[in-house]
Design a protein around this motif. Structure first.
Motif, PDB file in Angstrom:
ATOM      1  N   GLY A  45       0.809  -1.215   0.000  1.00 45.09           N
ATOM      2  CA  GLY A  45       0.000   0.000   0.000  1.00 45.09           C
ATOM      3  C   GLY A  45       0.840   1.261   0.000  1.00 45.09           C
ATOM      4  O   GLY A  45       0.490   2.258  -0.647  1.00 45.09           O
ATOM      5  N   ARG A  46       1.951   1.242   0.730  1.00 47.19           N
ATOM      6  CA  ARG A  46       2.833   2.404   0.731  1.00 47.19           C
ATOM      7  C   ARG A  46       3.420   2.612  -0.674  1.00 47.19           C
ATOM      8  O   ARG A  46       3.569   3.748  -1.134  1.00 47.19           O
ATOM      9  CB  ARG A  46       3.944   2.198   1.756  1.00 47.19           C
ATOM     10  N   GLY A  47       3.730   1.503  -1.344  1.00 41.78           N
ATOM     11  CA  GLY A  47       4.197   1.624  -2.722  1.00 41.78           C
ATOM     12  C   GLY A  47       3.104   2.125  -3.654  1.00 41.78           C
ATOM     13  O   GLY A  47       3.365   2.909  -4.575  1.00 41.78           O
ATOM     14  N   LEU A  48       1.849   1.687  -3.416  1.00 43.20           N
ATOM     15  CA  LEU A  48       0.731   2.156  -4.235  1.00 43.20           C
ATOM     16  C   LEU A  48       0.515   3.654  -4.051  1.00 43.20           C
ATOM     17  O   LEU A  48       0.240   4.376  -5.023  1.00 43.20           O
ATOM     18  CB  LEU A  48      -0.535   1.380  -3.855  1.00 43.20           C
ATOM     19  N   ALA A  49       0.645   4.133  -2.822  1.00 44.37           N
ATOM     20  CA  ALA A  49       0.489   5.564  -2.568  1.00 44.37           C
ATOM     21  C   ALA A  49       1.551   6.374  -3.312  1.00 44.37           C
ATOM     22  O   ALA A  49       1.256   7.431  -3.887  1.00 44.37           O
ATOM     23  CB  ALA A  49       0.566   5.835  -1.071  1.00 44.37           C
ATOM     24  N   GLN A  50       2.780   5.875  -3.314  1.00 44.93           N
ATOM     25  CA  GLN A  50       3.834   6.585  -4.040  1.00 44.93           C
ATOM     26  C   GLN A  50       3.641   6.476  -5.543  1.00 44.93           C
ATOM     27  O   GLN A  50       4.015   7.380  -6.297  1.00 44.93           O
ATOM     28  CB  GLN A  50       5.196   6.025  -3.640  1.00 44.93           C
ATOM     29  N   LEU A  51       3.045   5.360  -5.984  1.00 42.27           N
ATOM     30  CA  LEU A  51       2.749   5.217  -7.405  1.00 42.27           C
ATOM     31  C   LEU A  51       1.681   6.222  -7.829  1.00 42.27           C
ATOM     32  O   LEU A  51       1.759   6.822  -8.919  1.00 42.27           O
ATOM     33  CB  LEU A  51       2.282   3.789  -7.694  1.00 42.27           C
ATOM     34  N   ILE A  52       0.679   6.437  -6.973  1.00 38.98           N
ATOM     35  CA  ILE A  52      -0.380   7.404  -7.280  1.00 38.98           C
ATOM     36  C   ILE A  52       0.194   8.817  -7.378  1.00 38.98           C
ATOM     37  O   ILE A  52      -0.173   9.598  -8.269  1.00 38.98           O
ATOM     38  CB  ILE A  52      -1.486   7.343  -6.211  1.00 38.98           C
ATOM     39  N   THR A  53       1.095   9.149  -6.483  1.00 38.62           N
ATOM     40  CA  THR A  53       1.682  10.497  -6.469  1.00 38.62           C
ATOM     41  C   THR A  53       2.900  10.611  -7.380  1.00 38.62           C
ATOM     42  O   THR A  53       3.516  11.690  -7.446  1.00 38.62           O
ATOM     43  CB  THR A  53       2.094  10.885  -5.039  1.00 38.62           C
ATOM     44  N   ASP A  54       3.274   9.498  -8.046  1.00 40.30           N
ATOM     45  CA  ASP A  54       4.455   9.475  -8.908  1.00 40.30           C
ATOM     46  C   ASP A  54       5.722   9.824  -8.136  1.00 40.30           C
ATOM     47  O   ASP A  54       6.660  10.420  -8.676  1.00 40.30           O
ATOM     48  CB  ASP A  54       4.275  10.440 -10.085  1.00 40.30           C
TER      49      ASP A  54
END
Length: 341
Positions: free
Chosen positions: A130-139
């Protein structure tokens, strides 16, 4: 009520301690139609932790644990800010963020209830991914927005009261009604007390478990909206970092057992307020920043020990015990003859 005694005492002592360093600590003022003061700040900044702790309480009551709520906080804020930056509109941004949080929470519940993965492992997966997904969303960047309507969620006021406090009151009221006025609370406690017995009694334990994990993620999603709204930005890497540990501490301090079963929403709120008040106190008394976490850990440990009945029984022996009686002369004579007359 006895379970709430020690958390309440600790909270009062922490609040009273601040008077020695900030004489106007209990002062509450109204400026420009808004309430201001240290007590209001504790409630306002503690609102996200209270929300996450409420959801965590229901999960722990079923005998589980949710380590992913911090990542869900980051995902919620990141997606909402991304939607707003792309002119999607506030309702669409909030609905998308909370909808994704519900899906993620239900996924956690599915892994635990249907697949049979241990809760700590199932939620640890989402904690990392999930932490990786959040960074993926924010690029990998910090998304900054300027939306006055979104700012209200975490930093606005309504009827002189911070809007975040009103959200907490609403969520707490709805949760208390569903779990204490309806049979839902009894079902959650029965699943946490003995899942197999509750299943044999006809309770759909899987559905209950999936529901509480989805509820925990939803509470974390609202907290994520608050945190990102308060700073008008989304940081996928640091938003909600370690808030899951504070939430678990708040639940334990509030008297809910990690083994599952009976739970206390009011105790959880007290526990969250203790943690937030402790953070405020640390800054008030001037504890060096490099020792803040150690000081916080020591105080929380002391609170948990004081709250433990077994520790109090060992540390503070009751003085009301009667002293052992001395044998009478006749009894000593009989004892010397082998106990025969």
């Amino acid at each position: 009520m006895r379970r709430l005694l020690w958390p309440a005492v600790v909270l009062v002592l922490l609040l009273a301690l601040n008077i020695f360093f900030t004489p106007s600590f209990f002062s509450v003022q109204v400026r420009d139609g808004h309430l201001y003061g240290s007590l209001i700040d504790i409630l306002r900044f503690g609102a996200p932790l209270i929300l996450v702790s409420i959801g965590m309480t229901l999960v722990i009551a079923t005998g589980g644990i949710d380590l992913s709520v911090g990542s869900v906080v980051a995902i919620s804020g990141a997606l909402a800010c991304l939607q707003i930056s792309e002119d999607a509109g506030l309702p669409m941004a909030v609905a998308a963020a909370l909808g994704l949080c519900l899906v993620l929470g239900a996924w956690n519940g599915f892994l635990v209830a249907a697949v049979g993965i241990q809760p700590i492992i199932a939620t640890l997966i989402l904690m990392v991914a999930g932490r990786g997904l959040a960074q993926l969303i924010t690029d990998g960047q910090i998304i900054t927005i300027n939306d006055p309507a979104y700012k209200v969620i975490g930093g606005g006021y309504w009827l002189t009261v911070p809007f975040g406090i009103l959200v907490v009151i609403a969520v707490l009221g709805i949760t208390a009604f569903l779990t204490r006025r309806l049979a839902l609370g009894m079902l959650i406690e029965s699943v946490g007390g003995n899942a197999e017995a509750s299943r044999l009694a006809g309770i759909r334990a899987r559905g209950i478990v999936i529901m509480v994990y989805a509820s925990a993620a939803l509470c974390a999603g609202v907290a994520g909206l608050m945190i990102s709204s308060n700073v008008s930005s989304a940081d996928g890497n640091n938003a909600g970092l370690w808030i899951e540990l504070d939430a678990i501490l708040a639940v334990v301090i509030g008297g809910t057992s990690l083994a599952g079963g009976r739970f206390s929403l009011s105790g959880t709120v007290l526990g969250a307020l203790i943690i937030q008040t402790l953070t405020t106190t640390i800054y008030s008394i001037g504890v060096p920043p490099e020792t803040t976490l150690l000081f916080k850990a020591l105080v929380v440990t002391a609170v948990c020990l004081i709250q433990s009945p077994s520790f109090r029984a060992k540390a503070f022996r009751r003085r009301g015990r009667s002293a052992p009686t001395q044998p009478s002369p006749e009894e000593r004579v009989l004892a010397g003859r082998g106990g025969t007359a």
